[in-house]
Write an enzyme that holds these catalytic residues in place. Structure first.
Site, PDB file in Angstrom:
ATOM      1  CD  GLN B 196     -24.354   4.401 100.510  1.00  0.00           C
ATOM      2  OE1 GLN B 196     -23.306   3.993 100.999  1.00  0.00           O
ATOM      3  NE2 GLN B 196     -24.748   4.026  99.317  1.00  0.00           N
ATOM      4  CB  THR B 256     -40.913 -17.476 104.561  1.00  0.00           C
ATOM      5  OG1 THR B 256     -42.155 -18.167 104.542  1.00  0.00           O
ATOM      6  CG2 THR B 256     -39.910 -18.251 105.379  1.00  0.00           C
ATOM      7  CB  CYS B 341     -29.562   3.568  90.059  1.00  0.00           C
ATOM      8  SG  CYS B 341     -29.214   4.428  91.561  1.00  0.00           S
TER       9      CYS B 341
END
Lengths: 118, 417
Positions: B196, B256, B341
């Site tokens: 943040q 990758t 959340c």
């Protein structure tokens, strides 16, 4: 390349501003319009020709970026925001309003699926 | 008749989108970032690890350029940066990696009670593995008490993990002072979850003596699903990788690299560095406008957290109003009561509880996230809505009526039935 003329800079300014206004998203449009005005004003008293040239060339690159970005933004245009309601209402001849209209337009509501992480 | 059917499109009901004031959850991607990414989603699709052809080279060049932009933003060197899938992965990788690497000699970790869930959960996982974890309490303004931190450091401590800007309250921890303190102890590493903070306030890994930093892409107007970890190379810090495989990213994070996402993260960091001062003053002004606008028209509001925190995160508690009903009534504004959340559960925020907020105040909190693309008109609209809804809900509340009559609610002895 030598330092740009006053007319060239003004041309760049109006072109950037015009491009910024073509974003369909309210927030992006407002941001780029405001930012274009601010940054040109901030740099308007720059007198070093080398610096002016650098700023001008950056500005040209930025203009190309904004042109493409605005096209993409228009391709995926979404619904308008609630703050745009007044303008939208006038355009579509929906003026007037009142409590009933308020309720019918509210729609959207809170996004239901909770976004994952904060 | 006509031989064909005329399909008159029904006039669709206009649905308008709510105003987005939740940039701590995720921020809209800057259109300039998307423009930088698109070539790598279309024409330049090479694998940056391919060494034998031009497709690989051009992707690698783009990834390395992005790495430099990310490193520059936090004052690091290019080679210190590891790309990950986001700050959650960075946090997991660093906390678990450091603890497990040093487990022969050291078994102790220090963090705070107001950290993000992924830090706390990584620590909990380590506790299950036998590590000891100290969860430092915070002061009422949300800041860590440096004296308590100094006391908590033991000879067996391997890592101190303290976030830079809190995701719920915007509290900014004094990283420089903490870094100073941690570095007095040899062999203790300092990690900060800067998801943040990066791009919003200046962060310098050398000034704050940081060994590890977690960065997230989508909090700085970049793409979702990409992040970075700063892992210091000089003096070298070591950790055990979670992912095994091809040995990419100095062997710390195999897999990758997603070249388009990384290009986006790099561009977002470049823009953040260029726009940081302008963004910050703009966000501060809007934040002040919001706070003044609400507090001048509604009373009994508490601002949670240190007022000197990051202005783009305003956490307000409205007394005598229930947070969930507030959110339900505010359908024209996309807000959350705390971190995304935990907003699905009705539990009050653990961050606000750690700040010592009473349960009812933690329940009635709203987090306003103001970002680069927020406008004055939106703020004014939100002020109007908040004031209207809070006033209406309070008018319905018997508690509010009692407060207006001058009854102190603390003195009431509620009878149990």
């Amino acid at each position: 390349m030598s330092a740009p003329t006053r007319a060239q800079i003004l041309n760049l300014y109006t072109a950037t501003l015009r491009t910024a206004r073509t974003f369909s998203s309210y927030n992006f449009r407002n941001y780029f319009v405001r930012r274009t005005k601010e940054s040109f004003r901030k740099n308007s008293d720059e007198s070093d020709p080398a610096k002016v040239l650098e700023l001008y060339q950056d500005g040209l690159k930025e203009l190309e970026v904004l042109r493409r970005a605005a096209v993409v933004n228009r391709l995926y245009e979404g619904p308008k925001l609630v703050v745009e309601k007044e303008r939208l209402g006038r355009a579509a001849g929906l003026g007037g309003g009142g409590a009933g209209m308020e309720a019918s337009i509210g729609g959207g509501g809170q996004p239901t699926g909770s976004q994952n992480v904060a | 008749m006509l031989g064909f059917k005329l399909d008159v499109p029904k006039r669709e009901e206009i649905t308008l989108r709510p105003i987005y004031l939740d940039v701590q959850a995720t921020a809209p991607m800057d259109p300039r970032v998307l423009d930088a990414m698109l070539p790598y989603y279309t024409d330049q699709y090479g694998n940056p690890h391919s060494r034998t052809h031009a497709y690989g080279w051009e992707a690698e060049a783009a990834v390395e350029k992005a790495r430099k932009h990310v490193a520059d933003l936090i004052g690091a060197e290019d080679k210190d940066m590891i790309f990950t899938s986001g700050a959650t992965e960075s946090n997991n990788m660093i906390i678990k990696g450091v603890a497990r690497f040093h487990k022969e000699k050291k078994n102790h970790i220090i963090t705070t009670q107001t950290e993000h869930k992924c830090v706390l959960d990584s620590c909990r996982k380590l506790q299950e593995e036998g590590f000891e974890v100290t969860y430092l309490p915070v002061k009422q303004n949300g800041l860590v008490d440096l004296a308590e931190l100094a006391q908590a450091i033991r000879p067996t401590t391997s890592l101190v993990s303290i976030m830079a800007v809190n995701n719920e309250t915007g509290v900014i921890q004094p990283l420089k002072e903490i870094g100073e303190l941690v570095k007095q102890h040899r062999g203790v590493y300092f990690h900060s979850d800067c998801a943040q903070a990066v791009g919003k306030i200046p962060i310098d890994v050398n000034e704050a003596k940081l060994d590890f930093v977690s960065i997230s892409g989508h909090k700085i107007y970049g793409p979702k699903g990409v992040g970075a970890a700063y892992v210091r190379r000089r003096p070298r810090v070591r950790l055990e990788p979670i992912l095994s495989g091809g040995g990419q990213e100095r062997g710390l994070r195999s897999g990758t690299l997603p070249a388009p996402l990384i290009v986006g993260l790099g561009e977002a960091c470049r823009l953040a560095q260029r726009e940081m001062a302008a963004d910050h003053s703009r966000v501060s002004a809007l934040s002040q406008r919001l706070i003044d606008g609400i507090t001048s028209r509604v009373t009994h509001i508490v601002r949670n957290g240190d007022p000197a925190g990051y202005p783009g995160c305003v956490n307000l508690s409205f007394s005598y109003v229930e947070g969930e009903s507030l959110l339900m009534a505010l359908k024209d504004v996309a807000l959350s009561s705390g971190s995304a959340c935990t907003s699905a559960s009705l539990e009050p925020s653990y961050v606000l509880r750690a700040l010592g907020a009473a349960e009812d105040m933690a329940h009635s909190s709203l987090r306003f996230g103001i970002g680069r693309f927020t406008t004055e008109a939106e703020i004014d609209f939100v002020i109007d809505r908040i004031v209207g809804v809070v006033t209406k809900l309070r008018d319905m509340s018997p508690l509010w009526e009692m407060v207006q009559e001058g009854i102190d609610l603390e003195t009431i002895d509620w009878s149990q039935h």
